[in-house]
Design a protein around this motif. Sequence first.
Motif, PDB file in Angstrom:
ATOM      1  N   VAL A   1      -9.529  -1.610  -2.722  1.00  0.00           N
ATOM      2  CA  VAL A   1     -10.202  -2.233  -1.577  1.00  0.00           C
ATOM      3  C   VAL A   1      -9.168  -2.974  -0.739  1.00  0.00           C
ATOM      4  N   CYS A   2      -9.182  -2.682   0.575  1.00  0.00           N
ATOM      5  CA  CYS A   2      -8.282  -3.345   1.506  1.00  0.00           C
ATOM      6  C   CYS A   2      -9.105  -4.024   2.589  1.00  0.00           C
TER       7      CYS A   2
ATOM      8  N   GLY B   1       2.390 -11.611  -4.396  1.00  0.00           N
ATOM      9  CA  GLY B   1       1.151 -11.516  -3.640  1.00  0.00           C
ATOM     10  C   GLY B   1       0.695 -10.088  -3.423  1.00  0.00           C
ATOM     11  N   PRO B   2      -0.330  -9.910  -2.603  1.00  0.00           N
ATOM     12  CA  PRO B   2      -0.896  -8.581  -2.372  1.00  0.00           C
ATOM     13  C   PRO B   2      -0.007  -7.720  -1.473  1.00  0.00           C
ATOM     14  N   ARG B   3      -0.195  -6.410  -1.589  1.00  0.00           N
ATOM     15  CA  ARG B   3       0.565  -5.488  -0.727  1.00  0.00           C
ATOM     16  C   ARG B   3      -0.091  -5.454   0.644  1.00  0.00           C
ATOM     17  N   ILE B   4       0.742  -5.316   1.667  1.00  0.00           N
ATOM     18  CA  ILE B   4       0.198  -5.276   3.022  1.00  0.00           C
ATOM     19  C   ILE B   4       0.783  -4.088   3.782  1.00  0.00           C
TER      20      ILE B   4
ATOM     21  N   ASP C   1      -3.500  -7.306  10.044  1.00  0.00           N
ATOM     22  CA  ASP C   1      -2.832  -6.603   8.947  1.00  0.00           C
ATOM     23  C   ASP C   1      -3.860  -5.999   8.001  1.00  0.00           C
ATOM     24  N   LEU C   2      -3.440  -4.946   7.292  1.00  0.00           N
ATOM     25  CA  LEU C   2      -4.254  -4.350   6.240  1.00  0.00           C
ATOM     26  C   LEU C   2      -3.743  -4.930   4.921  1.00  0.00           C
ATOM     27  N   VAL C   3      -4.592  -5.664   4.208  1.00  0.00           N
ATOM     28  CA  VAL C   3      -4.191  -6.364   2.991  1.00  0.00           C
ATOM     29  C   VAL C   3      -4.990  -5.813   1.817  1.00  0.00           C
ATOM     30  N   GLU C   4      -4.282  -5.445   0.759  1.00  0.00           N
ATOM     31  CA  GLU C   4      -4.929  -4.931  -0.450  1.00  0.00           C
ATOM     32  C   GLU C   4      -5.472  -6.114  -1.245  1.00  0.00           C
ATOM     33  N   VAL C   5      -6.812  -6.238  -1.324  1.00  0.00           N
ATOM     34  CA  VAL C   5      -7.421  -7.381  -2.014  1.00  0.00           C
ATOM     35  C   VAL C   5      -7.841  -7.054  -3.437  1.00  0.00           C
ATOM     36  N   SER C   6      -8.130  -5.792  -3.715  1.00  0.00           N
ATOM     37  CA  SER C   6      -8.527  -5.395  -5.061  1.00  0.00           C
ATOM     38  C   SER C   6      -7.825  -4.092  -5.428  1.00  0.00           C
TER      39      SER C   6
END
Length: 175
Positions: A63-64, A11-14, A51-56
Amino acid sequence: MRNVPLPVKEGPRINRDIRIREVQVIDADGSNKGVLAVFDAIKLAEDQGLDLVEVSPNATPPVCKIMDYGRFRFAEQKKAAEARKKQKTIEIKEIKLRPAIDDHDYTVKMKAMKGFFEEGNKVKITLRFRGREMAHQDIGMRVLDRVKADTVDIAKVENEPSFEGRQVVMVLAPK
């Protein structure tokens, strides 16, 4: 002594897993906060209890989005389960015939075959020859031609009849 490799996360980095200097930040309500330093973005997310989630990750800068990551993962799992539930698996059902099949036996096999087609399954028809029946392969081919003619409106021939030793195999698929 060997170094143990770090486990690869799915999954994405957080939050602290994001190892870039600057990121484009989208707020929880969808508004663009602009390009910020990662530490400032994480601080902004923690102040909101999110949380800060990296979406792109491939964008420049990446983009987070500030969001509740637990709720996000739960929604993703629900979507995946729903997609799996709607998925239809096509099975191949097998009908075995003989060259000297009687009319009633033939109609019973045809009824079963039509039921398989209504369910959306493919049907593999196996016509087996025993003993001296191998000398009269034309009789077996006539039986398969009869099956083709009777199912022409509900099924199409996917694999034409082919010999495999002492048997002939044909595959039909629903239209």
